[in-house]
Design an enzyme around this catalytic site. Structure first.
Site, PDB file in Angstrom:
ATOM      1  N   LYS A 127       0.243  83.444  -1.150  1.00  0.00           N
ATOM      2  CA  LYS A 127      -1.004  84.200  -1.245  1.00  0.00           C
ATOM      3  C   LYS A 127      -0.799  85.551  -1.888  1.00  0.00           C
ATOM      4  CE  LYS A 127      -3.620  84.423   2.242  1.00  0.00           C
ATOM      5  NZ  LYS A 127      -4.966  84.892   2.467  1.00  0.00           N
ATOM      6  N   LYS A 164       8.842  93.639   4.762  1.00  0.00           N
ATOM      7  CA  LYS A 164       7.434  93.814   5.147  1.00  0.00           C
ATOM      8  C   LYS A 164       7.148  95.245   5.566  1.00  0.00           C
ATOM      9  CE  LYS A 164       6.243  89.137   6.695  1.00  0.00           C
ATOM     10  NZ  LYS A 164       5.772  88.347   7.844  1.00  0.00           N
ATOM     11  N   LYS A 179       7.554  82.344  -6.036  1.00  0.00           N
ATOM     12  CA  LYS A 179       7.109  81.225  -5.215  1.00  0.00           C
ATOM     13  C   LYS A 179       5.591  81.272  -5.062  1.00  0.00           C
ATOM     14  CE  LYS A 179       8.236  80.363  -0.827  1.00  0.00           C
ATOM     15  NZ  LYS A 179       8.937  80.370   0.459  1.00  0.00           N
TER      16      LYS A 179
END
Ligand code: TRP
Length: 342
Positions: free
Chosen positions: A204, A118, A201
């Site tokens: 969003k 991230k 996967k």
């Protein structure tokens, strides 16, 4: 009550990151949570404090927290069987997180792969210290309730591992306090992939909105997205994750919803076209999610009642959390405020 307290405990949460859960959240996590309600004492919560580790619009966060709670309930979380609550309603999470921060190594936290991913995306400077200690807050979420199991996806395995390490370390240093929890990893069959990018996967961030099936979307939108799902150039309906990821994803969605084994579905579709499969997937998906959507909308129509249910959940959660925190505070040597009974 004694019947429930003797059952092993599980706890889990999903971030309120959108206005709707998607089919991956639902089939991969929520359905599994709902099942655990029979055999475990269950706690489910909405980690809104984790949500603010990245910038959030305040009004939207509040709205999404309610919407997520409503979808948990509409999807089958029974507030009489499970303790359902919002993380920020239980201050003990932040309080325990501080203590755990102080026994977590800087290097240890630096090795968390989700943080590395991230922070690499936004640049290290853009990443907050909150994002860095996210896994420690998650350890606090878990350890406060002394659960035996934590049902999570594979991406959270390392975080549960940290919670285990911190539990053992604290117990070793200060005496037996925490239960060392197990990660209950959701199995591969429950993993749903993006409709447009079927090797990723469903999430969003995987592709555009067309890759997602959302519980809260209009059934027409859902049908349209399934119809335009990526398949491949040939026409054979086969289960082959490597060469036919799109078709395989559709078969797995259908198999999960109908509880029919993949092989029998493949046999059913012999000689048929992708269009047939998509029509059936669409029908099965809509039949399953439409009642959840309408129940969610009903719940959201009465936010006062929803907030009351969440307040009840928070009160029950605090009953457990406060006891653990008091034990921790005493063990680390905090002077109890005058008038506290220890
Ligand atoms: N990190 C989890 C996720 O993104 C959410 C979460 C926060 C969680 N605290 C938790 C899950 C405690 C299980 C237990 O999905």
């Amino acid at each position: 009550m004694s019947e429930t307290t003797s059952r092993p405990r599980v706890l889990s949460g999903m971030q309120p990151s959108g206005n709707s859960l998607h089919l991956g959240n639902y089939l991969g996590a929520l359905v599994n949570w709902v099942k655990t309600q029979h055999d475990y004492q269950t706690l489910f919560f909405i980690p809104d404090m984790h949500a603010i580790t990245v910038a959030q619009d305040p009004a939207q966060l509040r709205e999404r927290t309610r919407k997520t709670a409503a979808q948990y309930i509409a999807g089958g979380i029974d507030v009489d069987k499970s303790i359902l609550f919002v993380q920020s309603h239980v201050p003990e999470h932040a309080q325990l997180a501080w203590v755990l921060n102080c026994i977590t190594g800087f290097g240890e936290a630096s090795r968390m792969t989700q943080f590395k991913d991230k922070s690499a995306k936004g640049g290290a400077e853009a990443a907050s210290v909150g994002l860095f200690t996210y896994p420690v807050l998650m350890a606090a979420d878990i350890l406060l309730y002394r659960p035996q199991g934590v049902p999570v996806g594979d991406d959270q395995r390392q975080h549960v591992e940290l919670a285990r390490d911190l539990a053992k370390r604290f117990n070793h240093r200060f005496g037996e306090t925490f239960t060392v929890p197990e990660a209950f990893i959701q199995k591969e069959g429950a993993r749903i992939y993006d409709l447009q990018n079927p090797t990723a996967k469903m999430s969003k961030s995987a592709s555009g909105p067309n890759g997602l099936i959302n519980l809260m979307d209009d059934p027409k939108v859902t049908a349209k997205r399934i119809k335009s799902a990526v398949t491949d150039a040939d026409t054979v309906i086969a289960h082959d994750r490597e060469n036919k990821p799109g078709v395989t994803n559709l078969l797995e969605i259908l198999s999960t919803l109908t509880e029919k084994p993949i092989q029998s579905l493949v046999a059913d579709y012999e000689g048929k076209m992708y269009g047939h499969l998509k029509a059936d997937v669409s029908e099965a998906v809509v039949a399953r999610i439409e009642p959840i959507r309408s129940r969610t909308l009903e719940l959201l129509d009465d936010p006062g009642e929803l907030d009351r249910l969440l307040a009840q959940g928070a009160a029950k959660a605090r009953g457990i959390a406060a006891e653990t925190l008091a034990d921790v505070y005493a063990k680390v040597g905090f002077l109890p405020p005058m008038g506290t009974v220890v």
